[in-house]
Design a protein around this motif. Structure first.
Motif, short mmCIF file in Angstrom:
data_model
loop_
_atom_site.label_atom_id
_atom_site.label_comp_id
_atom_site.label_asym_id
_atom_site.label_seq_id
_atom_site.Cartn_x
_atom_site.Cartn_y
_atom_site.Cartn_z
N ASP A 83 -31.02 -3.08 67.03
CA ASP A 83 -29.57 -2.88 66.91
C ASP A 83 -29.03 -2.98 65.49
O ASP A 83 -28.30 -2.10 65.03
N PHE A 84 -29.33 -4.07 64.81
CA PHE A 84 -28.71 -4.32 63.50
C PHE A 84 -29.05 -3.22 62.50
O PHE A 84 -28.18 -2.65 61.84
N PHE A 85 -30.34 -2.91 62.39
CA PHE A 85 -30.76 -1.91 61.42
C PHE A 85 -30.29 -0.51 61.82
O PHE A 85 -29.92 0.30 60.97
N PHE A 86 -30.29 -0.24 63.12
CA PHE A 86 -29.81 1.07 63.57
C PHE A 86 -28.33 1.25 63.27
O PHE A 86 -27.88 2.32 62.85
N TYR A 104 -23.91 -13.51 65.10
CA TYR A 104 -24.24 -14.01 63.78
C TYR A 104 -22.97 -14.19 62.95
O TYR A 104 -21.96 -13.55 63.15
N ASN A 105 -23.06 -15.13 62.00
CA ASN A 105 -21.94 -15.38 61.10
C ASN A 105 -22.06 -14.48 59.88
O ASN A 105 -23.15 -14.08 59.50
N ILE A 106 -20.93 -14.18 59.25
CA ILE A 106 -20.93 -13.26 58.13
C ILE A 106 -20.07 -13.76 57.00
O ILE A 106 -19.16 -14.55 57.18
N LEU A 107 -20.38 -13.31 55.80
CA LEU A 107 -19.63 -13.66 54.61
C LEU A 107 -18.98 -12.41 54.06
O LEU A 107 -19.64 -11.42 53.81
N LYS A 108 -17.68 -12.43 53.87
CA LYS A 108 -16.95 -11.27 53.37
C LYS A 108 -17.31 -11.02 51.91
O LYS A 108 -17.41 -11.95 51.12
N ILE A 109 -17.54 -9.77 51.55
CA ILE A 109 -17.76 -9.42 50.16
C ILE A 109 -16.74 -8.39 49.73
O ILE A 109 -15.99 -7.86 50.53
N ASN A 110 -16.74 -8.11 48.45
CA ASN A 110 -15.79 -7.17 47.89
C ASN A 110 -15.93 -5.80 48.53
O ASN A 110 -17.02 -5.25 48.62
N GLU A 111 -14.83 -5.23 48.97
CA GLU A 111 -14.88 -3.97 49.70
C GLU A 111 -15.44 -2.83 48.87
O GLU A 111 -16.07 -1.92 49.38
N ASP A 145 -24.40 -6.30 56.36
CA ASP A 145 -23.82 -5.50 57.43
C ASP A 145 -22.81 -4.57 56.77
O ASP A 145 -21.69 -4.96 56.45
N VAL A 146 -23.21 -3.33 56.55
CA VAL A 146 -22.40 -2.44 55.72
C VAL A 146 -21.09 -2.05 56.40
O VAL A 146 -20.08 -1.82 55.73
#
Length: 404
Positions: free
Chosen positions: A220-223, A2-9, A167-168
């Motif tokens: 997987d993702f939620f775990f 999956y693709n992701i978007l970077k957010i403020n750390e 995705d934390v």
């Protein structure tokens, strides 16, 4: 992938002491204990509108909304037989997580260095146990069939994200799932079959043996998010007292978002996150009434102390009315001396306050001062003396909520 978007750390949530009780501690590892009334849920699942509130079967849910100038959305594709998850499936999912909490004896490991937790992926359970967690007073074949159908619905449900799921570990929002590499909520269901045992003339196991052989895994993702400390601990015993679907959605939303004594949500945000479409005025009136009914239920179970509906705008959810009163200055101006002193500070002369501050309007004047203090704090008063004098002379300010 999956693709992701970077957010403020700095948006990462590090709130390990959710349960407020650490029973053991080493240099790097804490053993944190859930309270007996608590359970947990992965934080995305607390808020995203992945369940249908409709009574009829819904094959697909597509929701989009905007927060902080970013357009977000999810697409939920349900099972072929049952369609998208409903409130029942959400109840079942939370019931399974509650069983997981009990399976680990109400405690988990937290690694301070990595900000990760150690909880199992596999949830061993029995249907009788699950029914009890959901509040069923009796258990039988029809209940088992109903709950098993819900688990299968959750197993077959697929969720696609557009800036909606976080995705934390990466500190990023998922922007797109590529076809078959999207994700689900549960997987690897293993059922204990009574019929197979009977056909083979084998002995039916006791509840412990059944539980050892019956399980489902968190996908997987939620775990991964749970392991990375992205989950919310909430009062499960209050949740199971709720009877209305919107009450349950509001309970989860507020449990995730509220960390003070008051929380404001506008109606648009509420509609987006509980998953309803408002296209007509009649629809809006209907859902506003249903939402108000849900607030009364949240108040009945003592999840909120009170609420304030701002017509056509939104709702203030009040979690601690005493702290709210203090913050609003409701504890001020109880005595005549304090009231007169504040009037003088605001520039009201002896002749003016003796004329306009009387026994018959004493409650109004005290509420007026609390109201004016609040306005001054917000920077909404230019001329404090004139603003106060106008309120004294004409008693034309709505200070109802500042009354004791």
């Amino acid at each position: 992938m999956y693709n992701i978007l970077k957010i403020n750390e700095n948006q990462r949530i590090d709130d390990v002491d959710k349960s407020d009780e650490i029973i053991e501690q080493s240099e790097n590892i804490k053993i944190i204990k859930f309270k007996l009334f608590q359970s947990f849920n992965e934080s995305n699942l607390m808020v995203i509108p992945f369940v249908s509130l409709q009574r009829q079967k819904v094959k697909t849910i597509e929701r989009s909304w905007e927060t902080n100038g970013i357009k977000r959305g999810i697409k939920v594709v349900g099972s072929a037989e049952s369609g998208c998850p409903t409130i029942l499936e959400m109840d079942v999912l939370l019931g399974l997580f509650r069983i997981l909490v009990k399976n680990v004896d109400f405690k988990y490991e937290y690694n301070k260095n990595t900000n990760t937790v150690n909880l199992p992926r596999k949830i061993n359970f029995t249907y009788q146990e699950l029914a009890k967690e959901l509040g069923y007073s009796i258990y039988g074949g029809s209940i088992k069939k109903k709950l098993e159908k819900s688990i299968k619905t959750l197993l077959e449900t697929t969720i696609y994200s557009n800036f909606a799921l976080r995705d934390v570990n990466e500190g990023e929002y998922i922007t797109d799932f590529n076809g078959e590499e999207s994700f689900r909520i549960l997987k690897n269901y293993k059922s204990y079959s009574y019929s197979k045992k009977k056909k083979k003339c084998e002995k039916i196991g006791n509840s412990k043996e059944i539980k050892e052989q019956q399980s489902v895994d968190i996908d997987d993702f939620f775990f991964k998010n749970i392991c990375n400390n992205y989950f919310n601990i909430y009062d499960y015993t209050k949740y199971v007292k709720l009877t209305k679907g919107i009450s349950k959605k509001m309970f989860l939303l507020l449990s995730q978002w509220s960390h003070g004594y008051i929380k404001y949500l506008n109606y648009s945000t509420i509609y987006d996150y509980i998953g309803v479409d408002i296209t007509l005025k009649q629809t809006q009136y209907y859902y506003n009434r249903i939402i108000k009914d849900s607030l009364d239920e949240l108040k009945d179970i003592k999840f909120i102390d009170d609420y304030e509906v701002i017509i056509s705008e939104g709702i203030n959810f009040i979690f601690n009315i005493n702290k709210l009163r203090i913050s609003k200055g409701y504890d001020k101006y109880k005595s005549t001396e304090e009231t007169i002193g504040r009037l003088q500070e605001l520039g009201i002369t002896f002749e003016e306050w003796t004329k306009y501050y009387r026994i018959d309007n004493e409650d109004y004047v005290k509420a007026l001062l609390r109201y004016i203090d609040d306005k001054i704090k917000k920077g909404e008063v230019r001329d404090e003396r004139q603003y106060t004098l106008t309120g004294l002379k004409y008693e034309n300010y709505d200070v109802t909520k500042y009354m004791h």
